[in-house]
Write an enzyme that holds these catalytic residues in place. Structure first.
Site, PDB file in Angstrom:
ATOM      1  N   ILE A 156       0.820  -1.212   0.000  1.00  0.00           N
ATOM      2  CA  ILE A 156       0.000   0.000   0.000  1.00  0.00           C
ATOM      3  C   ILE A 156       0.849   1.254   0.000  1.00  0.00           C
ATOM      4  O   ILE A 156       0.344   2.346   0.072  1.00  0.00           O
ATOM      5  CB  ILE A 156      -0.968   0.030   1.207  1.00  0.00           C
ATOM      6  CG1 ILE A 156      -0.208  -0.227   2.495  1.00  0.00           C
ATOM      7  CG2 ILE A 156      -2.101  -0.945   1.023  1.00  0.00           C
ATOM      8  CD1 ILE A 156      -1.064  -0.068   3.743  1.00  0.00           C
ATOM      9  N   GLY A 180       8.043   3.882   1.174  1.00  0.00           N
ATOM     10  CA  GLY A 180       8.563   5.096   1.788  1.00  0.00           C
ATOM     11  C   GLY A 180       9.989   4.899   2.210  1.00  0.00           C
ATOM     12  O   GLY A 180      10.605   3.900   1.856  1.00  0.00           O
ATOM     13  N   GLY A 181      10.498   5.859   2.965  1.00  0.00           N
ATOM     14  CA  GLY A 181      11.829   5.703   3.489  1.00  0.00           C
ATOM     15  C   GLY A 181      11.846   4.396   4.259  1.00  0.00           C
ATOM     16  O   GLY A 181      10.833   4.016   4.831  1.00  0.00           O
ATOM     17  N   LYS A 184       5.331  -2.899   7.852  1.00  0.00           N
ATOM     18  CA  LYS A 184       6.397  -2.191   7.143  1.00  0.00           C
ATOM     19  C   LYS A 184       7.581  -3.120   7.035  1.00  0.00           C
ATOM     20  O   LYS A 184       8.161  -3.538   8.037  1.00  0.00           O
ATOM     21  CB  LYS A 184       6.765  -0.917   7.884  1.00  0.00           C
ATOM     22  CG  LYS A 184       8.006  -0.285   7.323  1.00  0.00           C
ATOM     23  CD  LYS A 184       8.077   1.181   7.631  1.00  0.00           C
ATOM     24  CE  LYS A 184       7.467   1.991   6.520  1.00  0.00           C
ATOM     25  NZ  LYS A 184       7.755   3.393   6.562  1.00  0.00           N
ATOM     26  N   ASP A 243      12.027  12.691  10.065  1.00  0.00           N
ATOM     27  CA  ASP A 243      11.543  12.512   8.692  1.00  0.00           C
ATOM     28  C   ASP A 243      10.063  12.851   8.589  1.00  0.00           C
ATOM     29  O   ASP A 243       9.279  12.083   8.039  1.00  0.00           O
ATOM     30  CB  ASP A 243      11.823  11.077   8.225  1.00  0.00           C
ATOM     31  CG  ASP A 243      11.611  10.897   6.725  1.00  0.00           C
ATOM     32  OD1 ASP A 243      11.526  11.921   6.009  1.00  0.00           O
ATOM     33  OD2 ASP A 243      11.518   9.745   6.270  1.00  0.00           O
TER      34      ASP A 243
END
Ligand SMILES: *[C@@H]1O[C@H](CO)[C@@H](O)[C@H](O)[C@H]1NC(C)=O
Ligand SMILES: *[C@@H]1O[C@H](CO)[C@@H](O)[C@H](O)[C@H]1NC(C)=O
Ligand SMILES: *[C@@H]1O[C@H](CO)[C@@H](O)[C@H](O)[C@H]1NC(C)=O
Ligand SMILES: *[C@@H]1O[C@H](CO)[C@@H](O)[C@H](O)[C@H]1NC(C)=O
Ligand SMILES: *[C@@H]1O[C@H](CO)[C@@H](O)[C@H](O)[C@H]1NC(C)=O
Ligand SMILES: *[C@@H]1O[C@H](CO)[C@@H](O)[C@H](O)[C@H]1NC(C)=O
Ligand SMILES: *[C@@H]1O[C@H](CO)[C@@H](O)[C@H](O)[C@H]1NC(C)=O
Ligand SMILES: *[C@@H]1O[C@H](CO)[C@@H](O)[C@H](O)[C@H]1NC(C)=O
Ligand SMILES: *[C@@H]1O[C@H](CO)[C@@H](O)[C@H](O)[C@H]1NC(C)=O
Ligand SMILES: *[C@@H]1O[C@H](CO)[C@@H](O)[C@H](O)[C@H]1NC(C)=O
Ligand SMILES: *[C@@H]1O[C@H](CO)[C@@H](O)[C@H](O)[C@H]1NC(C)=O
Length: 867
Positions: free
Chosen positions: A570, A573-574, A592, A692
């Site tokens: 989905i 990212g970093g 993640k 971030d």
């Protein structure tokens, strides 16, 4: 039927009456054993929410009685609602002469194990795993001489050493004290437990050496002392443990040679000596023909890999990473046809990669990096159709990249960097859709760079709406044509740029693959489950989920995402890609998956867990809850609360959602982010700098409430470095001073917050506005209304307008180039609370310069709070 029921009811009533009266009025007399059990249960109050009618206690959840109605088992496995809490010691243990089993696993028991537990004279099974216990293990456990099964694992706060009295438990078959915080040595008294089959003391702080007496445990099949502080050599007495199937000693400071006697352990299938200080492998090791898994990585092993390795014909996994092996990769390796995983990286192996390696058709993971290998990459590698990881980096390989590499469609990890490779990059590499890591840097490659379609590659925003893969997989190849910056920003934008043939081909391929693989997959999982005991379980296979009832294993995650199928992805990212997963219990979470193949770093494991435990304890209304993590040999995951609407970034770019996010919602989103950051900076101990903050890291739930995500990831992944070394953060959000000071402070987050706040109001990244900030005069004629998101009508309500202007003023204050002049997040939050009077001038007249100079700042001058 009916009459017998009535009779039993009447009997029950009578019995209860007798019981009640005896319990209340005749307290002076000795209660009968059955009455004593009833009283003890009542007084324990474990079931106080359930019932106080002890006449039915044999039907209470978790209780089993014998025919004489005496309690034999208390198994709370299926009784999650029975709360024991701090009442463990309230049970009168001497009242249960027939209790054989006590299972309180996964129930929170605060405090110590009561020493009276030694009074359970008939006990055979005691399971106190995952109970949150603390304090020392009571020596009275040594009185439970009938005990066959003792499991106190995963109680991190237990301290003190293993009581030598455990040596009295001569009927013990299983002793599991892993992850218990135990200190001190392995007592030699454990050598008396001659019936022991499993001894698991991993994940503690056990020191001293392995006692010789362990050699007496002739029935032992499973021995794990991993992740402790054990020193000294492996005693040759271990050679007497001829029933042993698994020997797991990784993560200690064991030195010397592996003893010759290891050759006696003919039934050994799993040997894990990873991360010790072992120096030599005896040739007898290669007689262990049943070995399936062999981890010898991160030691100081010397010499060459002998031809004799061909005897290990059942080997599936061979890890010799990070040792001092020299010589060639033996051809004998090619006889080990069951091999699926090989890592020989970080040694001094020379010669070429034998082309016969292509005959190892089950191979999934071939890691030969950081050696002295020469010659070409053999074409035969392309026969390894199941290969998912190929790492040949940092060698002296020459020739070109075999063009067929692009046909290895399961490839996820491909690193060929720092070699002497010439020629062009095979075009088909672009079609390795599963690729999540690619590195071809520092070679002598030439020609064009193919278009990459993999959706999992770690993409960063390089500003200007341009994205690039990071780290750049192509740098250091002077003859490559410049990399065309691919435009896709989100996966949605991405898909529209994918050529039409892929659009057609992909869905068909997916459908096809899944219909065929459906049953294959099923059978594979079944197979895996049968082999649970030989699954790699070092800093792998370790999952911990808090706030979640039930356990989860790596396999569950694999099953929930169909092995990380990109349909479940989905976001990217970093640090990694995010997947949506439905766990077996039905709970939906966001996973993640971190790009970090080096999860093997020995110091990493413990500090990672501490850090993540700390982060998981953070609770705030506007912070995405971290439920836990899963460390597996090949990957790491963080398990988060799932947010229905996804990132703020995507919502602002989605025409429908952007309009649904009206001004009130947007102001609330900005306030939510501010509250979360204020909490991280000022209410957490130690304070957490997010590092971030970007619209990608702010997630929205179904009612568009903001939740900050990914906090602390930077620190977690970089535990050794102070704040001053690494720079993370997304271009376009990073505070300007970071370019020269390299010091990350809370004020960097404040700046990023300002950017996100403006972005929320403008509906797009405020790039242009940021560039004007350096020459403020250009802002005189710039009106606020000119930059507000024009997809929304201007607010009509006075209150909404005030809020909007207020938030915009604060955003500009946060963007102050002078670090010191930026407010703290606490001050920003306090500003939100201050009362604002009505605006002096209409919204349409307000210029950006006025906002910057805080002329529109209605709540008064910024308070300088002592923080
Ligand atoms: C306990 O349960 C029995 C059987 O259902 C019932 O007859 C009795 O009245 C109950 N006693 C109390 C004190 O509720
Ligand atoms: C305890 O209960 C669980 C769940 O019902 C069951 O799987 C387990 O076998 C029980 N333990 C014993 C020793 O009966
Ligand atoms: C104890 O309960 C847990 C689940 O809560 C279960 O997995 C375990 O097998 C049980 N142990 C015994 C000895 O029954
Ligand atoms: C049990 O009762 C206590 C106090 O009445 C209450 O706080 C707790 O939430 C209850 N637990 C359950 C599982 O119902
Ligand atoms: C525990 O039970 C035993 C036997 O039933 C009894 O003798 C003893 O007094 C009880 N202890 C307490 C503290 O209630
Ligand atoms: C052991 O744990 C107990 C209870 O948590 C604590 O009071 C005690 O100080 C600890 N002892 C040590 C040496 O850490
Ligand atoms: C402890 O080890 C035993 C034996 O291997 C195993 O059955 C049990 O499940 C382990 N306990 C936990 C909580 O994993
Ligand atoms: C083992 O650890 C304990 C407690 O930390 C310490 O007191 C003891 O000296 C250590 N023993 C050795 C041999 O290092
Ligand atoms: C080991 O196991 C065998 C068979 O399970 C049993 O007969 C024997 O008593 C056990 N103990 C020892 C010390 O061999
Ligand atoms: C080794 O395994 C085989 C087959 O499982 C078994 O028959 C044999 O008894 C085992 N040897 C020892 C010493 O346990
Ligand atoms: C490759 O993997 C698939 C699916 O995991 C499996 O069915 C197949 O047997 C594997 N191929 C080889 C040669 O092992």
């Amino acid at each position: 039927m009916a009459s017998s029921l009535i009779i039993s009811v009447i009997l029950g009533v009578l019995w209860a009456t007798i019981l009640l009266s005896s319990a209340t009025t005749v307290t002076a007399a000795y209660p009968s054993p059955l009455e004593a059990e009833a009283i003890a249960l009542l007084e324990s109050r474990w079931w106080s929410n359930h019932s106080s009618n002890t006449s039915q206690r044999c039907q209470w959840p978790g209780i089993t009685c014998n025919t004489a109605e005496s309690i034999t088992q208390i198994n709370l496995s299926d009784a999650p609602n029975i709360e024991v809490g701090d009442r463990f010691g309230k049970l009168n243990f001497s009242s249960f002469p027939n209790l054989v089993l006590l299972n309180l696993s996964d129930h929170q028991l605060r405090g110590k194990i009561p020493h009276q537990i030694g009074d359970l004279s008939a006990l055979k099974y005691l399971d106190l795993s995952y109970c949150g216990l603390s304090g020392e293990l009571p020596p009275s456990l040594g009185k439970l001489t009938q005990l066959e099964f003792l499991d106190i694992s995963y109680n991190d706060n237990i301290n003190g050493s293993i009581p030598p009295q455990l040596g009295n438990l001569e009927n013990l078959v299983t002793l599991n004290l892993s992850q218990c915080g135990i200190v001190g040595p392995v007592p030699s008294a454990l050598g008396q437990l001659i019936n022991l089959q499993s001894l698991i003391l991993s994940g503690n702080q056990i020191n001293g050496s392995i006692p010789l007496e362990i050699g007496y445990l002739r029935n032992l099949t499973y021995l794990s002392l991993s992740s402790n502080r054990i020193v000294g050599p492996i005693p040759s007495a271990l050679g007497q443990l001829t029933s042993l199937q698994s020997l797991i000693l990784w993560g200690n400071q064991i030195n010397g040679s592996i003893p010759l006697e290891i050759g006696h352990l003919r039934n050994l299938t799993y040997l894990d000596l990873y991360n010790n200080r072992l120096g030599l492998i005896p040739i007898t090791l290669y007689q262990l023909t049943n070995l399936e898994i062999l981890y010898l990585d991160y030691n100081q092993l010397q010499g060459s890999i002998p031809q004799d390795i061909e005897n290990l014909e059942n080997l599936k996994l061979l890890f010799l990473t990070n040792n001092s092996f020299i010589g060639h990769i033996p051809l004998a390796l090619c006889h080990l046809t069951k091999l699926e995983y090989i890592s020989l990286s970080q040694n001094s192996l020379s010669g070429s990669i034998p082309s016969c390696i292509g005959s190892l058709s089950k191979m999934q993971y071939l890691i030969l990096g950081s050696n002295l290998l020469k010659g070409p990459i053999p074409q035969e590698i392309c026969n390894l159709a199941n290969l998912t990881s190929l790492a040949l980096s940092q060698n002296k390989l020459s020739g070109s990249i075999p063009s067929c590499v692009g046909s290895l469609s399961k490839m996820r990890y491909l690193s060929l960097d720092s070699n002497l490779l010439k020629g062009s990059i095979p075009k088909d590499i672009g079609k390795l859709f599963d690729l999540s890591y690619l590195n071809l840097s520092f070679n002598q490659l030439s020609g064009p760079i193919p278009i990459l379609y993999a959706t999992d590659l770690y993409i960063v925003d390089a500003g200007n709406g341009c994205n690039k893969i990071s780290p750049d997989p192509f740098e250091g190849n002077s003859d490559l044509s410049p990399y065309m910056c691919p435009t896709p920003v989100t996966k949605k934008a991405n898909s529209s740029r994918i050529p039409y043939y892929i659009k057609i081909f992909l869905p068909i391929a997916i459908l096809f693959t899944f219909s065929i693989l459906g049953c294959l997959l099923f059978s594979r999982f079944k197979l895996k489950n049968n082999h649970v005991s030989v699954q790699p379980t070092k800093n792998g296979d370790l999952c911990s989920i808090w706030n979640y009832d039930g356990k989860i294993a790596y396999e569950d995650i694999v099953a929930a995402t169909e092995d990380f199928d990109f349909r479940y992805c989905i976001g990217v990212g970093g640090y990694g890609s995010v997947y949506k997963a439905k766990l077996p219990c039905g709970k939906v979470v966001a996973l993640k998956k971190l790009h970090h193949l080096e999860a093997e770093n020995p110091t990493f494991d413990k500090s990672f867990r501490n850090e993540i435990k700390f982060l998981s304890e953070i609770r705030h209304r506007n912070i995405v809850k971290l439920h836990g993590f899963c460390l597996h040999r090949r990957s790491m995951f963080l398990i988060y609360e799932y947010m229905e609407k996804g990132s703020l970034f995507c919502n602002l770019r989605d025409e429908v959602n952007a309009v649904e996010m009206d001004w009130t919602r947007r102001v609330e989103i900005i306030k939510g982010i501010a509250h979360a950051l204020s909490y991280l900076h000022h209410d957490c101990c130690p304070p957490i700098v997010h590092r971030d903050i970007s619209s990608n890291n702010v997630l929205l739930n179904s009612s568009f409430e903001a939740f900050v995500a990914d906090f602390g990831t930077a620190r977690m992944l970089d535990l050794d470095s102070s704040n001053q070394t690494i720079i993370v953060g997304t271009c376009g959000y990073v505070a300007p001073e970071l370019a020269y000071t390299m010091i990350v402070t809370e004020k960097c987050d404040v700046y990023s917050f300002g950017v996100v706040a403006l972005e929320t109001l403008m509906g797009k990244h405020p790039e242009e506005v940021l560039s004007w900030l350096s020459s403020p005069t250009s802002l005189v004629n710039m009106k606020l209304v000119d930059v507000l998101d024009n997809r929304l009508p201007l607010p009509t309500s006075q209150l909404v307008t005030q809020n909007l202007v207020h938030v915009a003023t604060l955003a500009f204050a946060c963007l102050n180039p002078q670090t010191k002049s930026r407010p703290t997040m606490k001050e920003v939050c306090e500003e939100f609370l201050s009362r604002h009077t009505s605006l002096g001038i209409p919204l349409r007249m307000i210029s950006l310069l006025q906002l910057m100079n805080r002329e529109m700042h209605i709540g008064g001058k910024t308070k300088t709070c002592d923080v």
